[in-house]
Design an enzyme around this catalytic site. Structure first.
Site, PDB file in Angstrom:
ATOM      1  CG  LEU A  91       1.793   0.201  -6.216  1.00 16.00           C
ATOM      2  CD1 LEU A  91       0.761  -0.757  -5.625  1.00 16.00           C
ATOM      3  CD2 LEU A  91       2.274   1.184  -5.154  1.00 16.00           C
ATOM      4  CG  HIS A  92       8.988  -0.224  -6.815  1.00 18.80           C
ATOM      5  ND1 HIS A  92       9.333  -0.535  -5.525  1.00 18.80           N
ATOM      6  CD2 HIS A  92       9.133   1.130  -6.915  1.00 18.80           C
ATOM      7  CE1 HIS A  92       9.706   0.549  -4.892  1.00 18.80           C
ATOM      8  NE2 HIS A  92       9.582   1.586  -5.700  1.00 18.80           N
TER       9      HIS A  92
ATOM     10  N   GLY B  96       9.372  -2.973  -3.882  1.00 17.85           N
ATOM     11  CA  GLY B  96       9.630  -2.302  -2.606  1.00 17.85           C
ATOM     12  C   GLY B  96       8.318  -1.974  -1.912  1.00 17.85           C
ATOM     13  CG  HIS B  97       5.623   0.880  -3.641  1.00 17.42           C
ATOM     14  ND1 HIS B  97       6.017   1.087  -4.946  1.00 17.42           N
ATOM     15  CD2 HIS B  97       5.770   2.064  -2.999  1.00 17.42           C
ATOM     16  CE1 HIS B  97       6.388   2.350  -5.090  1.00 17.42           C
ATOM     17  NE2 HIS B  97       6.255   2.963  -3.934  1.00 17.42           N
TER      18      HIS B  97
ATOM     19  CE  LYS C 152      14.077   4.265  -3.709  1.00 16.84           C
ATOM     20  NZ  LYS C 152      14.206   5.678  -4.089  1.00 16.84           N
TER      21      LYS C 152
ATOM     22  CD  GLN D 218       9.080   9.856   2.461  1.00 19.26           C
ATOM     23  OE1 GLN D 218       8.786  10.712   1.674  1.00 19.26           O
ATOM     24  NE2 GLN D 218       8.804   8.578   2.237  1.00 19.26           N
TER      25      GLN D 218
ATOM     26  CB  SER E  13      13.368   4.367  -7.684  1.00 20.69           C
ATOM     27  OG  SER E  13      12.782   5.611  -8.010  1.00 20.69           O
TER      28      SER E  13
ATOM     29  NE  ARG F  24      11.198  11.252  -9.224  1.00 25.14           N
ATOM     30  CZ  ARG F  24      10.767  11.541  -7.991  1.00 25.14           C
ATOM     31  NH1 ARG F  24      11.137  10.785  -6.972  1.00 25.14           N
ATOM     32  NH2 ARG F  24       9.967  12.570  -7.775  1.00 25.14           N
TER      33      ARG F  24
HETATM   34  O1  PAF Z   1       7.681   8.115  -0.384  1.00 21.99           O
HETATM   35  C1  PAF Z   1       6.694   8.485  -1.046  1.00 21.99           C
HETATM   36  O2  PAF Z   1       6.270   7.833  -2.005  1.00 21.99           O
HETATM   37  C2  PAF Z   1       6.007   9.786  -0.666  1.00 21.99           C
HETATM   38  O3  PAF Z   1       6.930  10.740  -0.243  1.00 21.99           O
HETATM   39  C3  PAF Z   1       4.896   9.593   0.374  1.00 21.99           C
HETATM   40  C4  PAF Z   1       5.464   9.070   1.675  1.00 21.99           C
HETATM   41  C5  PAF Z   1       3.852   8.633  -0.161  1.00 21.99           C
HETATM   42  C6  PAF Z   1       4.208  10.939   0.666  1.00 21.99           C
HETATM   43  O4  PAF Z   1       3.630  11.462  -0.484  1.00 21.99           O
END
Ligand code: PAF
Length: 294
Positions: free
Chosen positions: A44-45, A47-48, A161, A165, A197, A199
């Protein structure tokens, strides 16, 4: 660098590892409660944490999932290398006010023999990230469906971001007449502009430095748009030219599409999404900006 959001909670967070535990916790909260759900793959960062904060402010109960979803990674992608740190994540989630953290094993979500997938077909999943990751969104929509079925959230929170999705999940919600409300929160950036991110942790110093070109090239695109330029070809070329000045940057895509539908456009006449994906070694970063008249 992690900037912790203020600890707005003195609640004790529950952790469910199995579906049975998850259901029992949800029953304990009471099915009449509004549930804000933040699906994540962990590490988690801020953003989350911003998504969790938003969920907390709009719902009775906040549920966060941490699940590195294998079906959204193709063979050879970074599933095994994806960063994981459950102890740190659970502390951050609790401090941010999460009521229930769902942290299942892959076998809990995909038991032996599971063979059902949910796929949004069409251009929306084929362009941008879908070009180099053709099976990615099928994995995302499958796991999101599964998690929505289990948690039955009132609202679910995603970051801008991951603009594609978001568009794909919104389409799935419409197509399948699902009743969850999708809340999209702005991109959270480091002080110098790099979009947060999980990553980013893989970037070495040189790549971290050069990765700033993503946000900088998008800012240039915005400035160009602000000065009156409406040609997708011209704005795209400006972004590409700026990114290619960085020797470590390998462009996966640069595109400008209709913001809502992700349809191709030649001229920007309504809100447009300028989106980029760039590899720095094995690390692939994405970023985007909305071009909209102010
Ligand atoms: O954005 C993400 O971290 C993933 O794609 C998600 C929405 C948790 C689905 O695995």
């Amino acid at each position: 660098m992690m900037r912790l959001l203020p600890n707005c909670s003195n609640k004790t967070m529950k952790i469910a590892k199995t579906i049975a535990e998850l259901k029992s916790c949800l029953e304990d909260f009471g099915r009449d409660k509004t549930i804000g759900f933040v699906p994540t793959m962990g590490y988690l960062h801020d953003g989350h944490l911003a998504l969790i904060n938003e969920a907390q402010s709009q719902n009775d109960v906040t549920v966060v999932s941490i699940f590195v979803n294998p079906t959204q990674f193709a063979p050879g992608e970074d599933l095994d290398a994806y960063p994981r740190d459950f102890d740190r994540d659970s502390q951050l989630a609790e401090a941010a006010g999460t009521d229930l953290l769902f942290f299942p094993d892959p076998a809990e979500i995909y038991p032996t023999g599971a063979s059902t997938f949910v796929e949004v077909e069409g251009d929306i999943t084929k362009k941008l990230c879908g070009q180099s990751r053709p099976t990615h969104f099928k994995g995302v929509t499958t796991v999101i469906n599964l998690l929505f079925n289990l948690i039955q959230p009132t609202r679910a929170y995603f970051g801008q971001k991951d603009a594609q999705q978001v568009a794909v999940i919104k389409k799935m919600i419409r197509d399948l007449h699902m009743s969850v409300e999708i809340i999209v929160c702005p991109i959270v950036r480091e002080a110098d502009g790099l979009a947060l991110s999980s990553r980013n942790v893989f970037l070495n110093l040189a790549a971290r430095d050069q990765a700033l070109v993503l946000s900088q090239s998008l800012a240039s695109a915005k400035a160009l748009y602000g000065s009156g330029e409406r040609s997708v070809k011209i704005i795209k070329a400006a972004i590409i030219n700026q990114i290619t000045t960085m020797p470590l940057a390998a462009i996966d895509y640069v595109d400008i599409l209709d913001f809502e539908t992700l349809a191709d456009i030649e001229t920007i006449t309504s809100p447009a999404l300028a989106a980029v994906a760039v590899r720095f070694g094995n690390t692939r970063l994405i970023d985007n900006i909305i071009l909209i008249k102010r």
